[in-house]
Design a protein around this motif. Structure first.
Motif: not given
Length: 327
Positions: A79-88, A121-129, A185-191
């Motif tokens: 999850f971390g690898k995918l998230y970091l690569i696509w976040f960049i 954006n849509h990478l929140w799924y990986l972030w949440s995981g 202020h969208h401080l944290f993605n509680v959703f």
């Protein structure tokens, strides 16, 4: 012998739903009932993705407790690898400023805020995981039963509804002021955290207890889920969606689909690629067509799916094996 081809095919279909969500074509449907049904169907995508992830990951954990830490670490690193690569790729290279999801600049501080606190954006799924998988594992480690963990997930789910309501009211009082500040202020993605905890723990529940084949019970839950979802404007976090996802996951896990193994694997890889790349393909398609119109949506889906299968073929060619790191 049980196979999971049904999940591979379903994930591919769900990836099309994800494209559809972000094309915003369904809200343009004029017929209210058809629009509500399509909204409800498309919003099953992320809950089911979470549920399948939770099922396979925690099934391995429950079946082989001695290797639990290793399996959790492997999943977290993936999850971390995918998230970091696509976040960049999205936040730094495409967006250029790290303003994912919230717009604007902010430079390095904004990039770090999005990276650790919101997702892009849509990478929140990986972030949440990345947050929810360790939380559920720790609950298992302290001997909390899967059923209790699922109840915690449902409570988190309900909490977001409370948080989102009081965070968006005018003139908040007491603790609601804190909710409003975080919300505004969208401080944290509680959703993302609440959604992830609920549906990953549902997958855990399936991993421990298995599925039910009681058709009358599933039909009752499905109808109840529909009745609760249709009038609920916030279908992404409506109670009805929990019931619909539970029924759908039961049916899919019980479906022993016969399919060529290589084809099933291609569907699996395509669904992952579509999920991570569709933000870019939607943006490219939008330069020529309106993706919230039928012709633009069809073109975007075809373009994204073609790109996915082209990617699958290309990554196996000599000199392109590095592409495997992207999925």
């Amino acid at each position: 012998m049980k196979n999971y081809n049904s999940i591979d095919l379903t994930k591919f279909i769900l990836s099309i739903f994800v494209i559809t969500i972000h094309c915003y074509i369904v809200p343009t449907i004029q017929q209210p009932l058809l629009r509500d049904i399509c909204m409800m169907i498309q919003y099953t995508a992320v809950p089911l993705f979470f549920c399948f992830t939770g099922y396979f990951l925690f099934r391995r954990v429950l079946l082989a407790p001695e290797g639990a830490k290793k399996n959790i670490k492997r999943a977290w690193l993936r999850f971390g690898k995918l998230y970091l690569i696509w976040f960049i790729i999205y936040s730094v290279i495409i967006d250029g400023q790290g303003g994912g999801g919230g717009g604007g600049g902010g430079g390095g501080v904004n990039i770090l805020h999005n990276l650790f606190c919101r997702g892009y954006n849509h990478l929140w799924y990986l972030w949440s995981g990345l947050y929810c998988i360790p939380i559920i594992y720790l609950l298992l480690k302290i001997k909390i039963k899967p059923t209790a963990i699922f109840i915690i997930g449902i409570i988190a789910y309900i909490f977001f509804r409370v948080y989102s309501h009081y965070g968006s009211v005018d003139n908040p009082q007491g603790i609601c002021r804190l909710f409003a500040y975080i919300w505004e202020h969208h401080l944290f993605n509680v959703f993302g955290i609440c959604n992830g905890l609920c549906y990953l723990s549902m997958g855990l529940l399936f991993a421990q207890k298995g599925t039910t084949k009681n058709k009358r019970w599933l039909f009752t839950l499905f109808i109840l889920g529909i009745l609760l979802s249709i009038p609920d404007r916030n279908r992404t976090l409506g109670i009805g969606m929990i019931l619909i996802t539970y029924v759908a996951c039961n049916l899919i896990l019980n479906w022993n689909l016969k399919m060529n193994k290589n084809i099933a694997m291609q569907f699996r890889e395509a669904s992952t690629f579509i999920y991570v790349v569709h933000g870019a393909t939607i943006a490219l398609t939008s330069k020529w067509l309106s993706v919230n119109q039928l012709n633009g949506w069809i073109a975007c889906v075809l373009f994204t799916v073609f790109s996915a299968f082209l990617f699958i073929k290309l990554k196996e060619q000599k000199g392109f094996s590095w592409l495997k790191q992207l999925i």
